[in-house]
Design an enzyme around this catalytic site. Structure first.
Site, short mmCIF file in Angstrom:
data_model
loop_
_atom_site.label_atom_id
_atom_site.label_comp_id
_atom_site.label_asym_id
_atom_site.label_seq_id
_atom_site.Cartn_x
_atom_site.Cartn_y
_atom_site.Cartn_z
CB CYS A 93 45.83 11.70 5.97
SG CYS A 93 45.75 12.86 7.12
CG HIS A 126 49.67 12.22 4.63
ND1 HIS A 126 48.92 12.84 4.15
CD2 HIS A 126 49.52 12.23 6.65
CE1 HIS A 126 48.75 13.73 5.65
NE2 HIS A 126 48.60 13.34 6.17
CG ASN A 152 48.44 16.90 7.30
OD1 ASN A 152 47.65 16.27 6.48
ND2 ASN A 152 48.60 16.29 8.85
#
Ligand code: UT7
Length: 325
Positions: free
Chosen positions: A112, A250, A280
């Site tokens: 990520c 993020h 996500n």
């Protein structure tokens, strides 16, 4: 040393919207649990388009918005944990699709935090003069590596891609960068590649490429590291949090952002979030959010923003940017 600025962005997500109610039909969960515990309402899930297709579509938009031709791109970096192939890299596929044949092409694996890492790497190429104009992409089709029977993970992730064009400049754009990793926490978020099975292997291992996660450990790590990364880039730049218009984090869970905001002693609305609509998207979250902010006209020349990421690896990092468009 040259300076580096972002001159254009683009993003793309598959059109197929999967709501929490849709997910509740195949795992034991419900809309209110997902919304209350994560902030996610829906996500995009690819039906036909693999990672390189999403990356290419985001890249074409970033080129158009930065008014650059494919021939002017001399570096392509794709951050992804869900590539189409081990070989060739996703970056090489994007190169072929957009016709950027003057570019050096590579993928990076930083989960990520991938987009933050990729900006860092591209910046080093540009600062030293090796590269003049770089295309940096975060792209994921996580839906192909998710365990759709695990309610602890399948509710969280989505597919998408975002891109940015970075260019050599005489004015400051990317002001400070901080990246790091702690491999000791690798087991908290894993997706195995191909196991060691060959002619000489005695015990055959099952080939299982699916994501497993210790959500609580990642949560604790995220809350702590967001503040550390932001403090670090502020310290290096000499700016304070008051100077920062937006933090683009993020996005994995709104509760992570709420807890990080508390630690930083700032309002949550200083963070730009679109997690409710995308879930996500790992290496793509920050890139998609940044492009959405540009499209909405939220960023003006001279604004200071911080991109901050964390994720599997464990990896982490932040960039303090003076917006130049
Ligand atoms: O991109 C970086 C990677 N990922 C992250 O940053 C994720 C970070 N972690 C998280 O966002 C959270 O830990 C989760 C959203 C994954 C889980 O939330 P939580 O509040 O930490 O829940 P939990 O795992 O502690 O589980 C609490 C309860 C459990 O039930 P019991 O044991 O208390 O009866 C779970 O079985 O909630 C249950 N549960 C669910 N219930 C309904 C877990 N997932 C679900 C679900 N629907 N989808």
């Amino acid at each position: 040393m040259y300076e580096v600025k972002i001159i254009g962005t683009g993003s793309y997500a598959p059109s197929n919207i999967v709501t929490n109610d849709d997910i509740s039909k195949f795992v034991d969960t419900n809309n209110s649990w997902i919304v209350e515990r994560t902030g996610i309402k829906e996500r995009r899930i690819s039906k036909e388009e693999n990672t390189s297709v999403l990356a290419t579509k985001a890249a074409k938009l970033a080129l158009k918005n930065s008014k650059m031709t494919p021939e002017e791109i001399d570096l392509i970096i794709v951050a992804t944990g869900s590539p189409d192939y081990f070989i060739p890299s996703t970056a090489c596929i994007v190169q072929k699709e957009i016709g950027a044949f003057n570019a050096t092409c590579l993928d990076i694996s930083a989960a990520c935090t991938g987009f933050i890492y990729a900006i860092n790497i591209a910046s080093q190429f540009i600062k030293t003069g090796q590269s003049k104009t770089a295309l940096v992409i975060g792209a994921e089709v996580l839906s192909k590596i998710i365990n759709w029977e695990d309610r602890g993970t399948c509710i969280l992730f989505g597919d998408g891609a975002g891109a940015a064009v970075l260019q050599r400049s005489s004015e400051k754009g990317i002001i400070s960068i901080y990246t790091g990793a702690d491999g000791r926490g690798g087991e908290f978020l894993e997706c195995p590649a191909v196991p060691l099975n060959n002619l000489f292997t005695e015990t055959k291992i099952e080939n299982k490429n699916i994501v497993t996660m210790n959500g609580r450990e990642i949560f604790k790590f995220a809350v702590k590291i967001i503040k550390e990364c932001i403090d670090k880039v502020l310290e290096d730049s000499g700016y304070s949090l008051q100077d920062i218009k937006y933090i683009v984090p993020h996005q994995a869970n709104t509760r992570i952002i709420e807890a990080a905001a508390k630690r930083l002693k700032i309002d949550e609305d200083r963070f730009y979030l679109n997690l409710d609509r995308y879930g996500n998207t790992s290496g793509a979250t920050i890139a998609i959010a940044l492009d959405e902010m540009v499209q909405k006209g939220l960023l003006n020349k001279g604004d200071k923003i911080i991109l901050v990421g964390f994720g599997g690896g464990l990896t982490f990092g932040a960039e303090l940017i003076e917006w130049s468009i």
